[in-house]
Design a protein around this motif. Structure first.
Motif, PDB file in Angstrom:
ATOM      1  N   SER A   1      57.446  43.636 -14.872  1.00 62.91           N
ATOM      2  CA  SER A   1      58.448  44.008 -13.869  1.00 62.91           C
ATOM      3  C   SER A   1      57.824  44.169 -12.487  1.00 62.91           C
ATOM      4  N   ALA A   2      56.581  44.618 -12.408  1.00 67.34           N
ATOM      5  CA  ALA A   2      55.907  44.738 -11.112  1.00 67.34           C
ATOM      6  C   ALA A   2      55.644  43.358 -10.519  1.00 67.34           C
ATOM      7  N   GLU A   3      55.292  42.389 -11.326  1.00 65.25           N
ATOM      8  CA  GLU A   3      55.056  41.036 -10.840  1.00 65.25           C
ATOM      9  C   GLU A   3      56.342  40.388 -10.333  1.00 65.25           C
ATOM     10  N   LYS A   4      57.469  40.644 -10.985  1.00 67.99           N
ATOM     11  CA  LYS A   4      58.738  40.087 -10.521  1.00 67.99           C
ATOM     12  C   LYS A   4      59.069  40.595  -9.136  1.00 67.99           C
ATOM     13  N   ASP A   5      58.800  41.861  -8.868  1.00 65.04           N
ATOM     14  CA  ASP A   5      59.090  42.436  -7.561  1.00 65.04           C
ATOM     15  C   ASP A   5      58.237  41.778  -6.477  1.00 65.04           C
ATOM     16  N   LYS A   6      56.983  41.506  -6.759  1.00 58.42           N
ATOM     17  CA  LYS A   6      56.113  40.847  -5.789  1.00 58.42           C
ATOM     18  C   LYS A   6      56.594  39.434  -5.494  1.00 58.42           C
ATOM     19  N   LEU A   7      57.031  38.721  -6.525  1.00 57.17           N
ATOM     20  CA  LEU A   7      57.507  37.359  -6.314  1.00 57.17           C
ATOM     21  C   LEU A   7      58.780  37.337  -5.476  1.00 57.17           C
ATOM     22  N   THR A   8      59.649  38.320  -5.640  1.00 57.54           N
ATOM     23  CA  THR A   8      60.857  38.397  -4.835  1.00 57.54           C
ATOM     24  C   THR A   8      60.509  38.608  -3.371  1.00 57.54           C
ATOM     25  N   LYS A   9      59.547  39.465  -3.094  1.00 55.05           N
ATOM     26  CA  LYS A   9      59.134  39.713  -1.714  1.00 55.05           C
ATOM     27  C   LYS A   9      58.460  38.486  -1.110  1.00 55.05           C
ATOM     28  N   LEU A  10      57.690  37.778  -1.904  1.00 54.50           N
ATOM     29  CA  LEU A  10      57.057  36.554  -1.412  1.00 54.50           C
ATOM     30  C   LEU A  10      58.106  35.492  -1.090  1.00 54.50           C
ATOM     31  N   GLN A  11      59.139  35.416  -1.897  1.00 55.37           N
ATOM     32  CA  GLN A  11      60.221  34.467  -1.638  1.00 55.37           C
ATOM     33  C   GLN A  11      60.911  34.772  -0.322  1.00 55.37           C
ATOM     34  N   LEU A  12      61.066  36.054   0.008  1.00 59.18           N
ATOM     35  CA  LEU A  12      61.689  36.452   1.263  1.00 59.18           C
ATOM     36  C   LEU A  12      60.864  35.969   2.457  1.00 59.18           C
ATOM     37  N   VAL A  13      59.562  36.084   2.370  1.00 58.77           N
ATOM     38  CA  VAL A  13      58.678  35.618   3.449  1.00 58.77           C
ATOM     39  C   VAL A  13      58.759  34.097   3.574  1.00 58.77           C
ATOM     40  N   ARG A  14      58.873  33.402   2.464  1.00 60.53           N
ATOM     41  CA  ARG A  14      58.994  31.937   2.514  1.00 60.53           C
ATOM     42  C   ARG A  14      60.307  31.496   3.158  1.00 60.53           C
TER      43      ARG A  14
ATOM     44  N   PHE B   1      50.406  26.768  24.237  1.00 58.23           N
ATOM     45  CA  PHE B   1      50.337  27.124  22.831  1.00 58.23           C
ATOM     46  C   PHE B   1      51.133  28.398  22.629  1.00 58.23           C
ATOM     47  N   GLY B   2      51.676  28.536  21.451  1.00 55.01           N
ATOM     48  CA  GLY B   2      52.565  29.660  21.218  1.00 55.01           C
ATOM     49  C   GLY B   2      52.435  30.245  19.828  1.00 55.01           C
ATOM     50  N   THR B   3      53.045  31.402  19.703  1.00 56.01           N
ATOM     51  CA  THR B   3      53.072  32.126  18.440  1.00 56.01           C
ATOM     52  C   THR B   3      54.504  32.525  18.144  1.00 56.01           C
ATOM     53  N   ILE B   4      54.925  32.313  16.923  1.00 54.56           N
ATOM     54  CA  ILE B   4      56.245  32.753  16.472  1.00 54.56           C
ATOM     55  C   ILE B   4      56.017  33.840  15.429  1.00 54.56           C
ATOM     56  N   LYS B   5      56.457  35.040  15.720  1.00 58.29           N
ATOM     57  CA  LYS B   5      56.388  36.133  14.745  1.00 58.29           C
ATOM     58  C   LYS B   5      57.806  36.379  14.253  1.00 58.29           C
ATOM     59  N   TYR B   6      57.990  36.359  12.958  1.00 54.04           N
ATOM     60  CA  TYR B   6      59.336  36.564  12.424  1.00 54.04           C
ATOM     61  C   TYR B   6      59.345  37.736  11.453  1.00 54.04           C
ATOM     62  N   GLN B   7      60.496  38.366  11.406  1.00 51.61           N
ATOM     63  CA  GLN B   7      60.782  39.429  10.451  1.00 51.61           C
ATOM     64  C   GLN B   7      62.090  39.068   9.776  1.00 51.61           C
ATOM     65  N   ILE B   8      62.160  39.256   8.467  1.00 48.97           N
ATOM     66  CA  ILE B   8      63.352  38.886   7.740  1.00 48.97           C
ATOM     67  C   ILE B   8      63.634  39.931   6.663  1.00 48.97           C
ATOM     68  N   ALA B   9      64.914  40.204   6.478  1.00 50.01           N
ATOM     69  CA  ALA B   9      65.349  41.155   5.451  1.00 50.01           C
ATOM     70  C   ALA B   9      66.632  40.636   4.820  1.00 50.01           C
ATOM     71  N   ILE B  10      66.912  41.110   3.634  1.00 50.88           N
ATOM     72  CA  ILE B  10      68.167  40.767   2.963  1.00 50.88           C
ATOM     73  C   ILE B  10      69.237  41.692   3.461  1.00 50.88           C
ATOM     74  N   LYS B  11      70.414  41.109   3.789  1.00 52.15           N
ATOM     75  CA  LYS B  11      71.515  41.927   4.301  1.00 52.15           C
ATOM     76  C   LYS B  11      71.996  42.917   3.280  1.00 52.15           C
TER      77      LYS B  11
END
Length: 152
Positions: free
Chosen positions: A39-52, A142-152
């Motif tokens: 169950s801990a691994e599933k939570d990490k994969l969900t967070k990684l998917q959000l970053v992707r 040259f530039g940098t794009i910093k993004y933040q994303i969350a689930i509504k």
């Protein structure tokens, strides 16, 4: 109670039951720890998917040519809103774009699009960073794009 006539007496029955309960407790602990790890691994994969997903959003905006002009994000809010309403309905994002001229380090611009209040939410916020190069009017930026994303 009936007394069994065993070869080694009643001690063998007690030792056998003791060994059985020890093995049973060990199997229960092993199963519980395995379920916790899974169950801990599933939570990490969900967070990684959000970053992707955040990386996908910035990639699409970059391929649409949004970051080609130095400091200009005129229709960026419209493009981001249409992208979020069509393909990524369940996500809320904040994007900070930073440009700097290659020759003149003092010539830099920072623009923010999206939801600036995203940081004060109590949800998990995935963050990431992308780099890009823009060539406008024979000047190299040259530039940098910093993004933040969350689930509504």
């Amino acid at each position: 109670m009936r007394s069994w006539k065993l070869r080694f007496g009643n001690k063998s029955m007690v030792l056998s039951l003791d060994a059985f309960f020890a093995v049973l407790i060990f199997v229960i602990i092993l199963t519980a720890s395995s379920l916790y790890i899974i169950s801990a691994e599933k939570d990490k994969l969900t967070k990684l998917q959000l970053v992707r997903v955040g990386s996908d959003i910035t990639t699409i905006l970059e391929y649409q040519g949004l970051f080609d002009e130095f400091g200009d994000l005129g229709d960026a809010e419209n493009k981001l809103n249409s992208l979020l309403s069509n393909e990524f309905q369940n996500y809320d994002t904040n994007i900070e774009v930073y440009w700097q001229e290659w020759d003149n380090k003092d010539n830099n611009v920072t623009r923010i699009i999206g939801n600036p209040n995203l940081q004060i939410t109590k949800k998990f916020i995935g963050t990431g960073k992308r780099y890009f190069i823009s060539n406008e009017d024979s000047n190299l930026y040259f530039g940098t794009i910093k993004y933040q994303i969350a689930i509504k």
